[in-house]
Motif scaffolding. Structure first.
Motif, short mmCIF file in Angstrom:
data_model
loop_
_atom_site.label_atom_id
_atom_site.label_comp_id
_atom_site.label_asym_id
_atom_site.label_seq_id
_atom_site.Cartn_x
_atom_site.Cartn_y
_atom_site.Cartn_z
N ILE A 184 14.41 0.82 -5.90
CA ILE A 184 13.70 1.82 -5.47
C ILE A 184 13.00 1.42 -4.50
N ASP A 185 13.27 1.93 -3.30
CA ASP A 185 12.63 1.59 -1.89
C ASP A 185 11.55 2.79 -1.67
N VAL A 186 10.44 2.48 -1.70
CA VAL A 186 9.13 3.06 -1.33
C VAL A 186 8.43 3.02 -0.20
N ALA A 187 8.62 4.10 0.60
CA ALA A 187 8.06 4.20 2.07
C ALA A 187 7.03 5.27 2.11
N GLU A 188 6.11 4.97 3.14
CA GLU A 188 4.87 5.65 3.53
C GLU A 188 5.44 6.34 4.88
N PRO A 189 4.99 7.52 5.48
CA PRO A 189 5.43 7.97 6.45
C PRO A 189 4.52 7.13 7.79
N SER A 190 5.03 5.81 8.08
CA SER A 190 4.66 5.18 9.19
C SER A 190 5.91 4.49 9.81
N GLY B 121 0.73 -1.29 -0.12
CA GLY B 121 0.15 -0.01 -0.06
C GLY B 121 0.68 1.26 0.00
N CYS B 122 2.13 1.33 -0.14
CA CYS B 122 2.76 2.53 -0.18
C CYS B 122 3.12 3.10 -1.23
N GLY B 123 2.48 2.56 -2.48
CA GLY B 123 2.61 3.06 -3.72
C GLY B 123 3.63 2.60 -4.68
N LYS B 124 4.07 1.42 -4.45
CA LYS B 124 4.90 0.75 -5.62
C LYS B 124 4.40 0.72 -6.94
N SER B 125 3.31 0.34 -7.43
CA SER B 125 2.63 0.03 -8.62
C SER B 125 2.33 1.70 -9.11
N GLU C 232 12.75 13.84 -11.14
CA GLU C 232 13.98 13.74 -10.08
C GLU C 232 14.46 12.34 -9.66
N LEU C 233 13.36 11.53 -9.77
CA LEU C 233 13.71 10.16 -9.19
C LEU C 233 14.75 9.47 -10.33
N TRP C 234 14.48 9.65 -11.77
CA TRP C 234 15.00 9.02 -12.73
C TRP C 234 16.60 9.54 -12.74
N ARG C 235 16.54 11.05 -12.50
CA ARG C 235 18.07 11.78 -12.36
C ARG C 235 18.84 10.86 -11.14
N ARG C 236 17.97 10.79 -10.17
CA ARG C 236 18.96 10.04 -8.99
C ARG C 236 19.17 8.73 -9.43
N ILE C 237 18.34 8.01 -10.03
CA ILE C 237 18.57 6.64 -10.55
C ILE C 237 20.06 6.59 -11.40
N ASN C 238 19.66 7.51 -12.45
CA ASN C 238 20.72 7.17 -13.49
C ASN C 238 22.05 8.32 -13.25
N GLY C 239 22.17 8.83 -12.08
CA GLY C 239 23.18 9.79 -11.89
C GLY C 239 24.57 9.09 -11.04
N LYS D 193 22.43 -0.28 -5.96
CA LYS D 193 22.09 1.28 -5.65
C LYS D 193 20.89 1.13 -5.24
N HIS D 194 20.63 1.89 -4.06
CA HIS D 194 19.34 2.27 -3.11
C HIS D 194 18.76 3.60 -3.14
N VAL D 195 17.75 3.90 -3.82
CA VAL D 195 16.93 4.91 -3.97
C VAL D 195 15.58 4.97 -2.82
#
Length: 242
Positions: A161-167, A10-14, A235-242, A187-189
């Motif tokens: 890509i590690d998706v977290a929600e504020p819990s 439920g954090c928003g991965k999809s 921004e996410l893609w630039r972080r991944i690809n940077g 690599k971990h984002v």
């Protein structure tokens, strides 16, 4: 590049997988989103694509996947079965729109049908065997939690890509995902999703990308609308690809 999206249920991965896929396709990349979540049926809707046959169904069903998994354990698996390029993937298991395609590994459809291990096996073998050319990207939308690490799926990707929600529960899981990613040299984002004002300052970890909570995502989902990339995805893609 092969990118895996991980996190708590439920954090928003999809949602993030779909937005990133659309963003990259719009930039001219050939994108394959692999739906490796055996439960969540929503990815096709998010992208406005029809459901098609799964990889498991194409290969003969879950029983056939179990046979192939056993064959690997005995050293008798025909590895060429999974030696594909994008162009080799059978059309009957691809839902496509322009540069973007979705392939589903398999879904739990019946009560008491058994564990999803054969689907994890198929996801791992597909990622291991598929050959990418320039400007081709795979995004793996995984099941909730970290079982994919145990199945060895993450061994064949480049970035998590590690998706977290504020819990508290989600943040603790993200710490584990970071540790497991590091153990594999990946690599971990970290993406903080559904962030309310001021919550970032309360976290024990620092996210790389912050996506504010937006109730319109919920309303659009209920109305059956496709997701569209937002500013933070670039921004996410630039972080991944940077």
């Amino acid at each position: 590049m092969k990118v895996l999206v991980s996190g708590k249920g439920g954090c928003g991965k999809s949602t993030i997988s779909a937005m990133l896929g659309k963003y990259l396709a719009g930039k001219g990349y050939r994108v394959l989103i692999i739906d490796a979540d055996e439960s969540n049926p929503g990815l096709y809707r998010m992208l406005g694509l029809p459901k098609v046959k799964t990889l498991a169904e194409h290969l003969g069903g879950k029983k056939r996947a179990k046979i192939l998994m056993a064959a690997e354990g005995q050293g008798e698996l025909d590895e060429e079965l999974f030696q594909w390029t994008f162009d080799d993937i059978p059309g009957e298991i691809l839902a496509k729109k322009g540069n973007l395609a979705v392939l589903t590994i398999g879904k739990i459809e019946e009560a008491e049908e058994g564990c999803a291990c054969p689907y994890g096996f198929l996801a791992r073998k597909l990622l291991e065997g598929i050959k990418l050319r320039e400007n081709e990207v795979i995004i793996v939308d995984t099941e909730a939690g970290i079982e994919h690490f145990g199945r060895g799926v993450d061994k064949y990707v480049d970035v998590v890509i590690d998706v977290a929600e504020p819990s508290a529960e989600s943040i603790e899981l993200s710490k584990k995902i970071a540790s497991l990613s590091e153990s594999l040299g990946l690599k971990h984002v970290l993406v903080l999703n559904k962030a309310l004002p001021g919550v970032e300052d309360k976290l024990p970890i620092r996210p790389d990308i912050v996506i504010p909570f937006d109730q319109n995502f919920i309303l659009d989902s209920l109305n059956g609308k496709e997701v569209e990339p937002i500013e933070q995805i670039g921004e996410l893609w630039r972080r991944i690809n940077g």
